[in-house]
Scaffold this active site. Sequence first.
Site, mmCIF file in Angstrom:
data_model
loop_
_atom_site.group_PDB
_atom_site.id
_atom_site.type_symbol
_atom_site.label_atom_id
_atom_site.label_comp_id
_atom_site.label_asym_id
_atom_site.label_seq_id
_atom_site.Cartn_x
_atom_site.Cartn_y
_atom_site.Cartn_z
ATOM 1 N N THR A 88 37.539 36.834 33.553
ATOM 2 C CA THR A 88 37.147 35.570 32.904
ATOM 3 C C THR A 88 35.787 35.810 32.252
ATOM 4 O OG1 THR A 88 36.361 34.889 35.083
ATOM 5 C CG2 THR A 88 38.406 33.874 34.295
ATOM 6 N N ARG A 157 33.741 37.187 46.666
ATOM 7 C CA ARG A 157 32.279 37.330 46.752
ATOM 8 C C ARG A 157 31.838 38.774 46.892
ATOM 9 N NH1 ARG A 157 31.417 32.678 51.353
ATOM 10 N NH2 ARG A 157 30.833 31.009 49.920
ATOM 11 N N LYS A 209 31.770 28.658 44.100
ATOM 12 C CA LYS A 209 31.577 30.038 43.619
ATOM 13 C C LYS A 209 30.502 30.077 42.529
ATOM 14 C CE LYS A 209 32.096 34.246 42.286
ATOM 15 N NZ LYS A 209 31.608 35.364 43.066
ATOM 16 N N ASN A 213 26.130 31.906 42.355
ATOM 17 C CA ASN A 213 25.456 32.756 41.362
ATOM 18 C C ASN A 213 24.416 31.983 40.565
ATOM 19 O OD1 ASN A 213 26.704 35.148 42.047
ATOM 20 N ND2 ASN A 213 28.506 34.686 40.824
ATOM 21 N N GLY A 260 21.166 40.755 34.778
ATOM 22 C CA GLY A 260 22.352 41.445 34.268
ATOM 23 C C GLY A 260 23.501 41.399 35.252
ATOM 24 N N CYS A 263 28.229 38.781 36.818
ATOM 25 C CA CYS A 263 28.385 37.454 37.444
ATOM 26 C C CYS A 263 27.211 36.519 37.147
ATOM 27 C CB CYS A 263 28.509 37.601 38.962
ATOM 28 S SG CYS A 263 30.078 38.282 39.490
ATOM 29 N N TYR A 319 21.927 47.618 35.144
ATOM 30 C CA TYR A 319 21.435 46.238 35.166
ATOM 31 C C TYR A 319 20.533 45.956 36.360
ATOM 32 C CZ TYR A 319 24.628 44.279 38.741
ATOM 33 O OH TYR A 319 25.276 43.979 39.915
ATOM 34 N N LYS A 320 20.555 46.859 37.355
ATOM 35 C CA LYS A 320 19.596 46.711 38.452
ATOM 36 C C LYS A 320 19.332 48.086 39.065
ATOM 37 C CE LYS A 320 22.882 45.542 42.102
ATOM 38 N NZ LYS A 320 23.314 44.659 43.146
ATOM 39 N N ARG A 327 26.765 46.739 33.019
ATOM 40 C CA ARG A 327 27.291 45.506 32.414
ATOM 41 C C ARG A 327 26.192 44.450 32.228
ATOM 42 N NH1 ARG A 327 32.590 44.520 35.971
ATOM 43 N NH2 ARG A 327 31.244 45.432 37.552
HETATM 44 N N1 NAD Z 1 33.952 42.587 40.141
HETATM 45 C C1 NAD Z 1 33.370 41.778 41.018
HETATM 46 O O1 NAD Z 1 32.548 42.217 41.802
HETATM 47 C C2 NAD Z 1 33.713 40.299 41.083
HETATM 48 C C3 NAD Z 1 33.187 39.557 42.140
HETATM 49 C C4 NAD Z 1 33.542 38.232 42.242
HETATM 50 C C5 NAD Z 1 34.368 37.653 41.299
HETATM 51 N N2 NAD Z 1 34.858 38.392 40.249
HETATM 52 C C6 NAD Z 1 35.773 37.735 39.307
HETATM 53 O O2 NAD Z 1 37.090 38.240 39.529
HETATM 54 C C7 NAD Z 1 37.821 38.262 38.297
HETATM 55 C C8 NAD Z 1 38.333 39.670 38.035
HETATM 56 O O3 NAD Z 1 37.219 40.526 37.876
HETATM 57 P P1 NAD Z 1 37.332 42.109 37.988
HETATM 58 O O4 NAD Z 1 35.940 42.619 38.127
HETATM 59 O O5 NAD Z 1 38.364 42.477 38.980
HETATM 60 O O6 NAD Z 1 37.881 42.467 36.528
HETATM 61 P P2 NAD Z 1 38.498 43.866 36.078
HETATM 62 O O7 NAD Z 1 38.335 43.925 34.616
HETATM 63 O O8 NAD Z 1 37.970 44.981 36.935
HETATM 64 O O9 NAD Z 1 40.055 43.739 36.438
HETATM 65 C C9 NAD Z 1 40.910 42.807 35.864
HETATM 66 C C10 NAD Z 1 42.253 43.464 35.604
HETATM 67 O O10 NAD Z 1 43.164 42.488 35.108
HETATM 68 C C11 NAD Z 1 44.017 43.114 34.180
HETATM 69 N N3 NAD Z 1 44.663 42.073 33.379
HETATM 70 C C12 NAD Z 1 44.141 41.316 32.402
HETATM 71 N N4 NAD Z 1 45.058 40.420 31.963
HETATM 72 C C13 NAD Z 1 46.169 40.630 32.690
HETATM 73 C C14 NAD Z 1 47.447 40.022 32.715
HETATM 74 N N5 NAD Z 1 47.751 38.993 31.908
HETATM 75 N N6 NAD Z 1 48.367 40.493 33.570
HETATM 76 C C15 NAD Z 1 48.077 41.528 34.400
HETATM 77 N N7 NAD Z 1 46.879 42.145 34.417
HETATM 78 C C16 NAD Z 1 45.938 41.688 33.585
HETATM 79 C C17 NAD Z 1 43.102 44.061 33.429
HETATM 80 O O11 NAD Z 1 43.831 45.087 32.790
HETATM 81 C C18 NAD Z 1 42.205 44.574 34.556
HETATM 82 O O12 NAD Z 1 42.691 45.772 35.123
HETATM 83 C C19 NAD Z 1 36.859 37.738 37.238
HETATM 84 O O13 NAD Z 1 37.052 36.366 37.100
HETATM 85 C C20 NAD Z 1 35.494 38.013 37.842
HETATM 86 O O14 NAD Z 1 34.498 37.140 37.342
HETATM 87 C C21 NAD Z 1 34.555 39.719 40.131
#
Ligand code: NAD
Length: 404
Positions: A88, A157, A209, A213, A260, A263, A319-320, A327
């Site tokens: 997102t 988280r 959530k 942040n 940075g 999140c 970023y840190k 990112r």
């Molecule tokens: N990375 C973190 O530490 C973290 C922590 C808390 C919350 N989040 C939230 O979790 C969510 C996911 O983040 P992330 O870091 O895992 O992202 P990411 O980019 O690592 O992984 C997302 C995956 O979804 C896949 N994807 C996209 N559209 C798709 C679809 N329609 N069908 C199937 N697969 C699809 C992408 O190819 C990708 O591999 C975001 O909303 C992010 O804000 C991330």
Amino acid sequence: MTENKRQKIVVIGTGYVGLPAALLLARAGHEVVGVDINENIVHAINEGVLHIREEQLQAIMNEPAVRVNLKAQSSPCEADVFLIAVPTPLDHRKKVAEMKYVIDATESLLPHLRSGNLVILESTVPPLTCREVMTPILERTGLKVGLDIYLAHCPERILPGDVFYEIVHNDRIIGGADPEARRRAKAVYASFVEGNLYETDDVTAELCKLMENTYRDVNIALANEFAAVAERLGIDAQVAIGLANKHPRVNILSPGIGVGGHCIPIDPWFIKEVDPANSRLIFTSRLINDEMPGRVASKIRRAVRAIPAPKIVAIGAAYKANTEDVRESPAIEIVRLLREDGCSVDHYDPLVAGYQYPSLTEICAGADCLAILVAHEVATKDLDANRGEIERAMRHPIILRFGD
Ligand SMILES: NC(=O)c1ccc[n+]([C@@H]2O[C@H](COP(=O)([O-])OP(=O)(O)OC[C@H]3O[C@@H](n4cnc5c(N)ncnc54)[C@H](O)[C@@H]3O)[C@@H](O)[C@H]2O)c1
């Protein structure tokens, strides 16, 4: 796990968030299908290869039971539970959530949805996404959310780098509009989470959530504002903050070069998106933190303004400190601003691929200014141990330290 608790769980989006969840669910005995539109990721999972850098998770991936229970494919199939963990990102021009991935993922499971299914959203989203975005899509099937199918928001988280510990031990929020959604979602997480599972409604979970942040962002903005005031007064902000924090109920965060990561600089915008009138402090904090790279770039320019064609060496692209994650990195923005202004900047980072260097002494030879933008331990130790040598190697020994 007893057979009647074993569920078929389709995890849509197997990135930083979805893949660890898929692994832990598979390890708990569920039949898990990881779904990703990225064929390389699907292939890697089926080969037992982790595409994210988390050592302990690779060990879980290697466990025989996990290899049996976890499969990956590029589109969803029928299941008991669908867990969505797709990106997102922020639409940087409009400063609103880019909902395309959540919408696509929700639509992709429609042909496979049947009565009794549970859909869990883990992605970070603006409040009311479950009710106003996902529910109307899911109900296109004729199935009613809360009656025939169940929808819950269970935000993640985890801190990248220590995902295995955090995904198991962190407390979690289980948000569902109805008690049945909460009960079912809680049972899914109870199969691998050792932290507390707190039940609430979906909107509270969505806001909760974002509040986590935003709390950090606003407090960092306050620290940055204190630092600017201290500078105007000609005093050391770190000393003032350190002394203020001797108060038993005060904990001012550290000022820095900006905020940075994927999140903290993004999630506060999702609150402003749904209620701008009540988000004035949140909005101002975002602006304060986003202004920091510009302020730091001006400080560096001021330090070298008397030197014709100055050569600047900047350390830090992450970023840190002590991470290789770039990112939304304010350090990269600072270097971009300096170069845009015509400054010659050599940009290095000891931890980021493509930015590495042999030693500060070597890369500072003939330089006019060394700017430590990110206080990676390895860089600050090098500076502290070899400062004399580094200064002698430079044309002008101007050393600026930020982010300590
Ligand atoms: N990375 C973190 O530490 C973290 C922590 C808390 C919350 N989040 C939230 O979790 C969510 C996911 O983040 P992330 O870091 O895992 O992202 P990411 O980019 O690592 O992984 C997302 C995956 O979804 C896949 N994807 C996209 N559209 C798709 C679809 N329609 N069908 C199937 N697969 C699809 C992408 O190819 C990708 O591999 C975001 O909303 C992010 O804000 C991330």
